[in-house]
Scaffold this motif. Structure first.
Motif, PDB file in Angstrom:
ATOM      1  N   ARG A  24      20.266  -1.779  34.290  1.00 56.33           N
ATOM      2  CA  ARG A  24      21.712  -2.018  34.423  1.00 56.33           C
ATOM      3  C   ARG A  24      22.086  -3.483  34.626  1.00 56.33           C
ATOM      4  O   ARG A  24      23.171  -3.789  35.114  1.00 56.33           O
ATOM      5  CB  ARG A  24      22.307  -1.156  35.547  1.00 56.33           C
ATOM      6  CG  ARG A  24      22.120   0.336  35.301  1.00 56.33           C
ATOM      7  CD  ARG A  24      22.461   1.182  36.516  1.00 56.33           C
ATOM      8  NE  ARG A  24      23.836   1.025  36.912  1.00 56.33           N
ATOM      9  CZ  ARG A  24      24.312   1.395  38.104  1.00 56.33           C
ATOM     10  NH1 ARG A  24      23.523   1.956  38.987  1.00 56.33           N
ATOM     11  NH2 ARG A  24      25.579   1.214  38.410  1.00 56.33           N
ATOM     12  N   ASN A  42      31.246  -9.008  41.844  1.00 60.23           N
ATOM     13  CA  ASN A  42      30.377  -8.166  41.061  1.00 60.23           C
ATOM     14  C   ASN A  42      30.623  -6.707  41.405  1.00 60.23           C
ATOM     15  O   ASN A  42      30.720  -6.361  42.572  1.00 60.23           O
ATOM     16  CB  ASN A  42      28.924  -8.544  41.365  1.00 60.23           C
ATOM     17  CG  ASN A  42      27.962  -7.856  40.449  1.00 60.23           C
ATOM     18  OD1 ASN A  42      27.110  -7.123  40.887  1.00 60.23           O
ATOM     19  ND2 ASN A  42      28.127  -8.046  39.162  1.00 60.23           N
ATOM     20  N   ASN A  43      30.777  -5.885  40.375  1.00 57.68           N
ATOM     21  CA  ASN A  43      31.054  -4.474  40.601  1.00 57.68           C
ATOM     22  C   ASN A  43      30.858  -3.710  39.288  1.00 57.68           C
ATOM     23  O   ASN A  43      31.734  -3.705  38.433  1.00 57.68           O
ATOM     24  CB  ASN A  43      32.501  -4.327  41.090  1.00 57.68           C
ATOM     25  CG  ASN A  43      32.871  -2.874  41.319  1.00 57.68           C
ATOM     26  OD1 ASN A  43      32.062  -1.970  41.105  1.00 57.68           O
ATOM     27  ND2 ASN A  43      34.108  -2.650  41.737  1.00 57.68           N
ATOM     28  N   PRO A  44      29.712  -3.086  39.117  1.00 58.40           N
ATOM     29  CA  PRO A  44      29.423  -2.415  37.842  1.00 58.40           C
ATOM     30  C   PRO A  44      30.468  -1.376  37.440  1.00 58.40           C
ATOM     31  O   PRO A  44      30.591  -1.050  36.269  1.00 58.40           O
ATOM     32  CB  PRO A  44      28.076  -1.739  38.100  1.00 58.40           C
ATOM     33  CG  PRO A  44      27.462  -2.520  39.186  1.00 58.40           C
ATOM     34  CD  PRO A  44      28.588  -2.998  40.049  1.00 58.40           C
ATOM     35  N   ALA A  45      31.236  -0.888  38.417  1.00 61.16           N
ATOM     36  CA  ALA A  45      32.269   0.089  38.075  1.00 61.16           C
ATOM     37  C   ALA A  45      33.363  -0.555  37.217  1.00 61.16           C
ATOM     38  O   ALA A  45      34.157   0.141  36.598  1.00 61.16           O
ATOM     39  CB  ALA A  45      32.870   0.682  39.349  1.00 61.16           C
ATOM     40  N   ARG A  46      33.409  -1.886  37.202  1.00 57.75           N
ATOM     41  CA  ARG A  46      34.379  -2.571  36.349  1.00 57.75           C
ATOM     42  C   ARG A  46      33.761  -3.014  35.027  1.00 57.75           C
ATOM     43  O   ARG A  46      34.396  -3.702  34.229  1.00 57.75           O
ATOM     44  CB  ARG A  46      34.891  -3.834  37.037  1.00 57.75           C
ATOM     45  CG  ARG A  46      35.696  -3.606  38.272  1.00 57.75           C
ATOM     46  CD  ARG A  46      36.299  -4.937  38.728  1.00 57.75           C
ATOM     47  NE  ARG A  46      36.689  -4.901  40.118  1.00 57.75           N
ATOM     48  CZ  ARG A  46      37.801  -4.298  40.555  1.00 57.75           C
ATOM     49  NH1 ARG A  46      38.610  -3.711  39.719  1.00 57.75           N
ATOM     50  NH2 ARG A  46      38.083  -4.297  41.837  1.00 57.75           N
ATOM     51  N   PRO A 105      38.422   0.669  38.548  1.00 61.46           N
ATOM     52  CA  PRO A 105      38.362   1.653  39.629  1.00 61.46           C
ATOM     53  C   PRO A 105      39.643   1.688  40.485  1.00 61.46           C
ATOM     54  O   PRO A 105      40.008   2.736  40.999  1.00 61.46           O
ATOM     55  CB  PRO A 105      37.154   1.227  40.464  1.00 61.46           C
ATOM     56  CG  PRO A 105      36.726  -0.097  39.957  1.00 61.46           C
ATOM     57  CD  PRO A 105      37.323  -0.301  38.614  1.00 61.46           C
TER      58      PRO A 105
ATOM     59  N   GLU B 102      24.356   0.094  45.490  1.00 57.16           N
ATOM     60  CA  GLU B 102      25.406   1.123  45.504  1.00 57.16           C
ATOM     61  C   GLU B 102      26.076   1.186  46.888  1.00 57.16           C
ATOM     62  O   GLU B 102      27.291   1.332  46.991  1.00 57.16           O
ATOM     63  CB  GLU B 102      24.793   2.483  45.136  1.00 57.16           C
ATOM     64  CG  GLU B 102      25.792   3.534  44.690  1.00 57.16           C
ATOM     65  CD  GLU B 102      26.356   3.299  43.282  1.00 57.16           C
ATOM     66  OE1 GLU B 102      25.632   2.765  42.428  1.00 57.16           O
ATOM     67  OE2 GLU B 102      27.529   3.657  43.052  1.00 57.16           O
ATOM     68  N   TYR B 105      28.444  -1.635  47.160  1.00 56.66           N
ATOM     69  CA  TYR B 105      29.652  -1.392  46.375  1.00 56.66           C
ATOM     70  C   TYR B 105      30.542  -0.337  47.054  1.00 56.66           C
ATOM     71  O   TYR B 105      31.731  -0.284  46.814  1.00 56.66           O
ATOM     72  CB  TYR B 105      29.311  -0.962  44.943  1.00 56.66           C
ATOM     73  CG  TYR B 105      28.517  -2.006  44.184  1.00 56.66           C
ATOM     74  CD1 TYR B 105      28.865  -3.352  44.243  1.00 56.66           C
ATOM     75  CD2 TYR B 105      27.421  -1.659  43.397  1.00 56.66           C
ATOM     76  CE1 TYR B 105      28.133  -4.321  43.568  1.00 56.66           C
ATOM     77  CE2 TYR B 105      26.680  -2.617  42.716  1.00 56.66           C
ATOM     78  CZ  TYR B 105      27.034  -3.941  42.805  1.00 56.66           C
ATOM     79  OH  TYR B 105      26.316  -4.893  42.137  1.00 56.66           O
ATOM     80  N   ASN B 158      26.548   9.428  38.906  1.00 57.46           N
ATOM     81  CA  ASN B 158      26.251   8.029  39.209  1.00 57.46           C
ATOM     82  C   ASN B 158      25.946   7.776  40.680  1.00 57.46           C
ATOM     83  O   ASN B 158      25.736   6.633  41.082  1.00 57.46           O
ATOM     84  CB  ASN B 158      27.424   7.142  38.787  1.00 57.46           C
ATOM     85  CG  ASN B 158      27.593   7.132  37.279  1.00 57.46           C
ATOM     86  OD1 ASN B 158      26.612   7.080  36.541  1.00 57.46           O
ATOM     87  ND2 ASN B 158      28.830   7.224  36.819  1.00 57.46           N
ATOM     88  N   ARG B 204      27.981   6.536  46.595  1.00 57.32           N
ATOM     89  CA  ARG B 204      28.608   6.109  45.347  1.00 57.32           C
ATOM     90  C   ARG B 204      29.654   5.063  45.712  1.00 57.32           C
ATOM     91  O   ARG B 204      30.496   5.312  46.595  1.00 57.32           O
ATOM     92  CB  ARG B 204      29.261   7.317  44.650  1.00 57.32           C
ATOM     93  CG  ARG B 204      30.119   6.957  43.452  1.00 57.32           C
ATOM     94  CD  ARG B 204      29.278   6.469  42.279  1.00 57.32           C
ATOM     95  NE  ARG B 204      30.117   6.109  41.137  1.00 57.32           N
ATOM     96  CZ  ARG B 204      29.929   5.015  40.392  1.00 57.32           C
ATOM     97  NH1 ARG B 204      28.945   4.190  40.652  1.00 57.32           N
ATOM     98  NH2 ARG B 204      30.719   4.767  39.380  1.00 57.32           N
ATOM     99  N   GLY B 205      29.598   3.910  45.077  1.00 58.78           N
ATOM    100  CA  GLY B 205      30.524   2.838  45.434  1.00 58.78           C
ATOM    101  C   GLY B 205      31.117   2.159  44.218  1.00 58.78           C
ATOM    102  O   GLY B 205      30.419   1.938  43.224  1.00 58.78           O
ATOM    103  N   THR B 206      32.397   1.848  44.296  1.00 53.61           N
ATOM    104  CA  THR B 206      33.057   1.189  43.165  1.00 53.61           C
ATOM    105  C   THR B 206      33.897  -0.001  43.635  1.00 53.61           C
ATOM    106  O   THR B 206      34.948  -0.281  43.090  1.00 53.61           O
ATOM    107  CB  THR B 206      33.963   2.188  42.408  1.00 53.61           C
ATOM    108  OG1 THR B 206      34.955   2.697  43.302  1.00 53.61           O
ATOM    109  CG2 THR B 206      33.173   3.349  41.850  1.00 53.61           C
TER     110      THR B 206
END
Lengths: 178, 675
Positions: A24, A42-46, A105, B102, B105, B158, B204-206
């Protein structure tokens, strides 16, 4: 009517799922690059690339965010390749109401890959040290005319439906907005 | 704004079912960085020496490292800290994988568990929403299986799951916490999780993780990536292949196991099979690994492929890494196919791949010697492989003899008696070690085995070559681009180090040089454990991309803490000393700082004494291994000194004169008369 022949640049990211190690890094650098200010967070959800992963089933599919779809598809596809069953939507690039991928998100606004405009190559490719992602640019000849012809057919249909006057007014209003 | 860290811990009281999000003190980050550093601070403050490992008052801290969640390549480690039921000392096992980023996040640096749940639960952390959920339906399920079931029931593919198996539930002293391709295995921390009634922690983190100076930070990241590429293309010559590259030893990739199978010990770390490896075995094992290995895989944000998905006919797939590939095979005198098969079951049960095969081989040795009999082991099948499966099942259920063996070789030998302690021969501080028995004492390794408080040699060795190179030319070539050394005198030590003659082991490197080398190697591991960096890109391999010269820059640009090499070394010294202080409080002394008696055949008692004496002094510890008041003061750890005085820790061991003055000063300051 024959169209004018022109060349356009096609940017391609080749994805070799066999080489993906599931780390990733692509998601990491994508979200960092698109942060404002650049790299500040940094934030992979974005991220505009996601690795659809199911390690125990040996499924790793890097997917790039494509266009936003307002509505879900009417039906869904499930693929089985080499005995591996991929979840529905595994290969789909759309941000759409049926999935959480490719949406900011916080706001839920759709994300779309921009190939890291301004960089030599998309950064996900640069950060993919296992070469699952490679970048290729090529020139393609296109017939510009063909597009105009299609447009004309479409406009004709609209004119027939709404009348030329309404169509003209709408176009004028749209062009002001733009 | 907090940079690199979130600035929040999640405090969960399992007895009360209470969940709190607690802001942390940024000054602690400056002094103790994060990960192990701040974990140690919390353990010191909140878990006094009287606390039993299975007391509700013992904490289980699951922490991300300071730089986890930033784009720093390979920074993905979770540091789990608690009091070990096996060693009864501080355990700080780590795992790679995907959990720590995670957690960051999701908005937390640590999850701190205290108390005990009355029924089996799992914890679900989804950003600000944190729940303690019933896990009755997961009781007895495998650790890998549990992760799958939870992700499905939460409809959260995820999410990252850290779970225990049957071994953790039944408080086996070498139970692990399993997490995807990784596990925190050493020290029995899975048993503490099971004791607390927690089957899994799911996260789980966003949310965003910020870095202080983005452009600078990215440049450092890019340099590291470039260097990784360089090192991958330029393996180090003159060392064995597994030490030539970066990452963990590439056990999932390599086929040639001549070195391990002929130099490491088989069974209960007893039998060396010098001519084991041959073409037929090589071909068979290669076929086994090629057909079982689906893919080489990585942890979060790392290009090294140290793990693999293993899929054997008739068994669910699982993920494996590193040397667990061979531990079961060699423990049972079997082949690779057996090793990979039983490891699948062991991974689901959640047990440490180092201790477990040795415990089972130990039981079989006792059986052969007649110390354990058919009465102790009713139903023991014929054949080593069948016996291994049988013992594994008994141990994780704590059934019959398994209930004794589940405490590890040291405690089992105590309980069994009849001279069984002679068979628990491969322990340090009651903890099973790598199955390695050697000839000539290596003074550097002597110090590392004695004083490495992770009680595992791979968690302290790394930066300095394990053995001298044969020729001066080779050595000169090696030091040419060896910029990772703290200063050039390490290069000179290595240049002069000969395989034989005057400047060879055990008397060269000199005692003082050994102290410098060990201190450097240990420091790098401790820094990794605070930052969350994988040792495979830093403290473990030779010439790594992360080192003492670029780490301060990463911390400055990433966390916004003004850092330089001296300040970083001092911080590492501070929490390293705190780890020691916790163990000293729990009774650890010089007597415990020793390798397994038979680790080396040729021993040098006088030299060993001098090594330990000198190293203790060098570290600021007294002759009994206790940090002196002076050194504690220098590290800003007066609060430790005060506690030591209060508890009379120094009274049994004569302290040096200078400490008396300090004692007075400290006592004054305790009365509020601060000078």
């Amino acid at each position: 009517m024959t169209g004018e022949r022109k060349t356009k640049k096609v940017k391609t990211i080749k994805i070799n799922v066999d080489k993906c190690n599931g780390c990733r890094a692509c998601e990491v650098i994508c979200s960092a690059f698109h942060a404002a200010p650049k790299y500040s967070s940094n934030n992979p959800a974005r991220s505009r690339i996601r690795v659809i992963r199911d390690p125990l089933a040996d499924i790793y599919v890097p997917i790039y965010a494509g266009d936003h779809a307002v509505a879900e598809c009417a039906g869904r596809d499930k693929y089985t390749i080499d005995g591996k069953e991929y979840d529905e939507c595994s290969f789909c690039r759309a941000s759409c109401p049926s999935r959480s991928e490719f949406k900011e998100p916080d706001s839920g606004l759709p994300l779309k890959c921009d190939m890291c405009e301004g960089e030599e190559e998309p950064l996900c490719v640069k950060w993919c040290m296992v070469d699952a992602l490679t970048y290729e640019e090529r020139e393609e000849e296109v017939e510009e005319g063909a597009d105009r012809e299609e447009l004309e057919i479409g406009l004709e249909a609209l004119a027939a439906k709404y009348g030329v006057k309404t169509l003209q007014n709408t176009l004028a209003r749209l062009s002001k907005k733009a | 704004m907090r940079y690199a860290e979130t600035g929040y811990n999640l405090e969960i009281d399992l007895t009360l079912g209470n969940i709190e999000r607690v802001e942390t003190d940024p000054r602690d980050t400056e002094l103790y960085l994060g990960g192990l550093g701040t974990n140690a601070k919390i353990m010191w403050e909140r878990v006094p020496p009287e606390t039993e490992p299975f007391s509700p008052d013992n904490l289980l801290i699951v922490s991300a490292g300071l730089l986890c969640g930033t784009p720093a390549t390979g920074c993905n480690r979770t540091i789990v800290t608690t009091i070990s039921p096996q060693t009864r000392l501080l355990a700080f096992s780590m795992m790679g994988g995907f959990f720590a980023p995670e957690l960051k996040y999701a908005g937390y640096d640590k999850v701190i568990l205290r108390g005990k749940s009355s029924s089996l639960v799992y914890i679900y952390i989804h950003n600000d929403q944190v729940e303690i959920r019933d896990a009755a339906h997961l009781k007895g399920k495998g650790a890998v299986e549990t992760a799958g079931l939870i992700k499905k029931e939460l409809k959260e593919p995820n999410a990252q799951v850290a779970a225990i198996g049957l071994a953790g539930e039944n408080r086996v002293f070498f139970a692990s916490i399993e997490q995807g391709r990784s596990s925190a295995s050493r020290g029995g921390i899975g048993a503490v999780m099971g004791d607390k009634g927690v089957k899994a922690i799911v996260v789980r983190g966003t949310k965003d993780i910020n870095v202080a100076r983005p452009a600078e930070f990215m440049e450092l990241c890019n340099e590291v990536m470039k260097y990784i590429q360089f090192r991958n293309e330029n393996p180090i010559p003159n060392v064995m292949p597994i030490l030539a590259g970066l990452g963990s030893p590439q056990e999932m990739m390599v086929h040639d196991e001549k070195w391990h199978t002929e130099n490491f010990m088989w069974g209960n770390s007893r039998v060396r099979r010098k001519d084991f490896w041959n073409d037929e075995i090589a071909a068979n094992w290669m076929k086994t690994l090629e057909s079982a290995r689906t893919r080489l895989i990585s942890c979060y944000n790392c290009p090294m492929k140290c793990g693999a998905t293993i899929s054997l006919p008739g068994l669910p797939a699982y993920m494996m890494k590193c040397f667990s590939k061979l531990t079961y095979t060699m423990g049972a005198f079997s082949d690779l196919e057996f090793g990979l098969r039983i490891a699948q079951r062991a991974t689901e049960y959640g047990v440490d791949g180092f201790s477990t095969p040795q415990v089972m081989a130990f039981a079989l040795e006792l059986y052969q010697e007649g110390i354990l009999t058919d009465q102790d082991m009713p139903g023991l099948p014929e054949g080593n492989e069948e016996r291994f499966y049988w013992l594994l099942d008994k141990i994780v259920r704590r059934e019959g003899i398994g209930n004794i063996l589940a405490n590890g070789t040291y405690w089992a030998a105590q309980e069994i008696g009849k001279g069984a302690d002679k068979f628990a021969h491969n322990n340090i501080k009651k903890h099973e070690q790598l199955p390695l028995k050697l000839s000539m004492l290596n003074p550097i390794y002597f110090l590392m085995y004695c004083t490495g408080e992770k009680i595992n040699i791979t968690q302290i060795e790394g930066q300095f070559p394990q053995a001298p190179f044969l020729t001066r030319e080779e050595r000169e070539e090696f030091v040419k681009d060896w910029f990772q050394v703290p200063d050039d005198h390490f290069k000179q030590i290595f240049l002069d180090w000969e395989p034989r003659g005057e400047k060879s082991m055990p008397f060269y490197p000199t005692v003082q040089m050994c102290c410098d080398i060990v201190d450097w190697q240990e420091r790098m591991h401790y820094i990794d454990d605070a930052l969350g960096m994988c040792a495979g890109l830093s403290s473990f391999p030779l010439k790594p991309p992360y080192h003492i010269h670029n780490y301060p820059k990463f911390i400055s640009a990433g966390a916004g803490i003004d850092m330089d090499e001296e300040k970083l070394a001092q911080a590492a010294r501070r929490y390293r000393t705190l780890v020691r202080a916790i163990n000293i409080g729990r009774g650890m002394r010089r007597k415990d700082d020793r390798p397994p008696e038979n680790h080396w055949k040729k021993r040098f008692p006088e030299l060993e004494k001098e090594l330990l004496d000198t190293y203790y002094k060098f570290k600021g510890w007294n002759a009994d291994g206790i940090p002196t008041l002076v050194s504690l003061h220098e590290l800003g750890l007066d609060y430790v000194g005060e506690e030591f005085l209060k508890r009379g820790i120094y009274s049994d061991s004569p302290d040096e004169a200078s400490a008396d003055a300090m004692a007075n000063k400290v006592q004054k300051s305790m009365k509020g008369d601060v000078s």
